[in-house]
Design a protein around this motif. Structure first.
Motif, mmCIF file in Angstrom:
data_model
loop_
_atom_site.group_PDB
_atom_site.id
_atom_site.type_symbol
_atom_site.label_atom_id
_atom_site.label_comp_id
_atom_site.label_asym_id
_atom_site.label_seq_id
_atom_site.Cartn_x
_atom_site.Cartn_y
_atom_site.Cartn_z
ATOM 1 N N UNK A 50 0.833 -1.204 0.000
ATOM 2 C CA UNK A 50 0.000 0.000 0.000
ATOM 3 C C UNK A 50 0.869 1.255 0.000
ATOM 4 N N UNK A 51 1.965 1.226 0.733
ATOM 5 C CA UNK A 51 2.912 2.356 0.699
ATOM 6 C C UNK A 51 3.446 2.527 -0.718
ATOM 7 N N UNK A 52 3.783 1.421 -1.374
ATOM 8 C CA UNK A 52 4.248 1.489 -2.762
ATOM 9 C C UNK A 52 3.146 2.001 -3.688
ATOM 10 N N UNK A 53 1.910 1.585 -3.425
ATOM 11 C CA UNK A 53 0.778 2.049 -4.228
ATOM 12 C C UNK A 53 0.609 3.556 -4.122
ATOM 13 N N UNK A 54 0.756 4.079 -2.915
ATOM 14 C CA UNK A 54 0.614 5.526 -2.716
ATOM 15 C C UNK A 54 1.683 6.273 -3.506
ATOM 16 N N UNK A 55 2.900 5.763 -3.495
ATOM 17 C CA UNK A 55 3.976 6.363 -4.281
ATOM 18 C C UNK A 55 3.655 6.294 -5.774
ATOM 19 N N UNK A 56 3.128 5.148 -6.200
ATOM 20 C CA UNK A 56 2.769 4.952 -7.610
ATOM 21 C C UNK A 56 1.656 5.918 -8.041
ATOM 22 N N UNK A 57 0.588 5.982 -7.255
ATOM 23 C CA UNK A 57 -0.541 6.842 -7.603
ATOM 24 C C UNK A 57 -0.135 8.309 -7.636
ATOM 25 N N UNK A 58 0.677 8.713 -6.665
ATOM 26 C CA UNK A 58 1.138 10.091 -6.628
ATOM 27 C C UNK A 58 2.034 10.401 -7.824
ATOM 28 N N UNK A 59 2.959 9.470 -8.125
ATOM 29 C CA UNK A 59 3.879 9.692 -9.226
ATOM 30 C C UNK A 59 3.196 9.692 -10.580
ATOM 31 N N UNK A 60 2.210 8.822 -10.765
ATOM 32 C CA UNK A 60 1.570 8.682 -12.072
ATOM 33 C C UNK A 60 0.445 9.684 -12.297
ATOM 34 N N UNK A 61 -0.312 9.999 -11.236
ATOM 35 C CA UNK A 61 -1.509 10.819 -11.410
ATOM 36 C C UNK A 61 -1.502 12.115 -10.598
ATOM 37 N N UNK A 62 -0.497 12.271 -9.731
ATOM 38 C CA UNK A 62 -0.496 13.410 -8.816
ATOM 39 C C UNK A 62 -0.380 14.761 -9.487
ATOM 40 N N UNK A 63 0.037 14.789 -10.745
ATOM 41 C CA UNK A 63 0.126 16.062 -11.464
ATOM 42 C C UNK A 63 -1.197 16.553 -12.010
ATOM 43 N N UNK A 64 -2.232 15.722 -11.937
ATOM 44 C CA UNK A 64 -3.544 16.137 -12.450
ATOM 45 C C UNK A 64 -4.174 17.166 -11.521
ATOM 46 N N UNK A 65 -4.774 18.220 -12.079
ATOM 47 C CA UNK A 65 -5.498 19.182 -11.233
ATOM 48 C C UNK A 65 -6.645 18.549 -10.458
ATOM 49 N N UNK A 66 -7.104 17.365 -10.905
ATOM 50 C CA UNK A 66 -8.226 16.698 -10.239
ATOM 51 C C UNK A 66 -7.770 15.799 -9.096
#
Length: 340
Positions: free
Chosen positions: A139-155
């Motif tokens: 889950x910690x890795x997932x959070x890093x993944x989600x932030x890295x892949x999608x965290x730049x979206x304004x949404x």
């Protein structure tokens, strides 16, 4: 050719709809659980989820209500745009995306939802589901993944009131005993445990319930609310309009919760906001926008569904009938969101 013909058929049976941007002022503190796991041959190449319980879509689906959009595909940009427009109409400013791990089917549809959410001014948080092999470390890795892949979206949702941190709900968090790995992400993330047991949240940033059956009699919510405030945790109790999974899980003995023409939903909203239960929580989480299998959807259901399948409708909700009843729960959500 078969896919094209099916797409034309599905289009023909869907009522003409114009997504509406109007509605209540958006509340990013009102979170609604969203399921992107549906598919049909016109987009996904085959049906996904609609056949649950041994059903044969498109007219026969694994749900006790039938969607206005029919047996839709969660990868259809048009469908997702309708969903986000309806969420905006309801005043729900945060969608909580059901996510099943890196590289999953649902992971692949994230860009479609983020794009629509950006257009409609809605934020996207995350519901980390119990995918195979899930651990605290993953889950910690997932959070890093989600932030890295999608965290730049304004949404991409971040809560300014809580240190501009992102939000991750963890479904069935009690499956894992040791969540110590979450300490690595506390500075950037609010990770919520699905539990009412305050002894199980040592490494979490908040608590939620998901279960709408228990929300009719929320014993202990005052204590949870007080605990969260005293310990700097987010309290996000879950509410919903009802629960019914008879067609999706035929023959099961799960208790059901009738909608009672909207009275159930109103009761749960009052319970969430009642000073006797701790007063206004940090967030209210709604189960759900479109968990059709469990009959908890706010998403519009057809007032005239396919015959011979025993579908229920929203007729009678808040005194509305026919087409007006299809959006009754969206509009009532806008009312309660304004109160919140």
């Amino acid at each position: 050719m078969l896919h094209l013909l099916l797409a034309l058929v599905l289009t023909a049976v869907v009522p003409a709809l114009s997504p509406q941007a109007e509605g209540a002022a958006l509340s990013t503190k009102t979170h609604v659980f969203y399921y992107p796991w549906y598919g049909n041959p016109s987009v996904a190449g085959g049906y996904r989820h609609w056949q649950q319980g041994g059903h044969t879509p498109p007219e026969d689906v694994g749900a006790d209500f039938y969607p206005v959009l029919g047996a839709y595909d969660s990868g259809s940009a048009s469908t997702v745009d309708h969903h986000l427009a309806w969420l905006r109409r309801a005043g729900t400013g945060t969608l909580v995306y059901s996510w099943w791990g890196q590289g999953s089917y649902e992971d692949g549809l994230v860009p479609v939802v983020l794009a629509a959410a950006e257009r409609h001014g809605i934020k996207v948080a995350w519901h980390i589901e119990p995918y195979q092999g899930r651990t605290a470390a993953s889950v910690v890795q997932d959070i890093s993944y989600l932030t890295g892949k999608y965290g730049g979206s304004p949404a991409f949702y971040r809560d300014a009131a809580h240190g501009n941190r992102a939000a991750y709900y963890v479904f069935e968090s009690l499956r894992i005993a040791d969540w110590g790995a979450l300490d690595q992400v506390k500075a950037t993330s609010i990770v919520l445990a699905q539990t009412t047991d305050v002894s199980k949240v040592a490494h979490f940033g908040g608590m939620y319930t998901y279960d709408v059956l228990a929300s009719m009699n929320p014993g202990g919510w005052r204590g949870i609310s007080d605990f969260c405030r005293a310990n700097g945790l987010v309290w996000a109790p879950s509410i919903g309009p009802g629960y019914l999974d008879d067609r999706a899980v035929p023959g099961n003995g799960t208790p059901t919760l009738g909608r009672d023409d909207g009275a159930t939903y109103d009761t749960q909203w009052r319970n969430a906001l009642d000073p006797a239960n701790g007063g206004k929580p940090d967030w209210v989480s709604i189960t759900s926008f479109n968990e059709w299998h469990e009959g908890s959807s706010l998403e519009p259901a057809r007032s005239a569904p396919p015959t011979r399948h025993g579908y229920l409708t929203f007729s009678g909700a808040y005194g509305k009938t026919g087409a007006a009843a299809e959006t009754a729960y969206l509009d009532r959500t806008a009312y309660w969101t304004a109160q919140f």
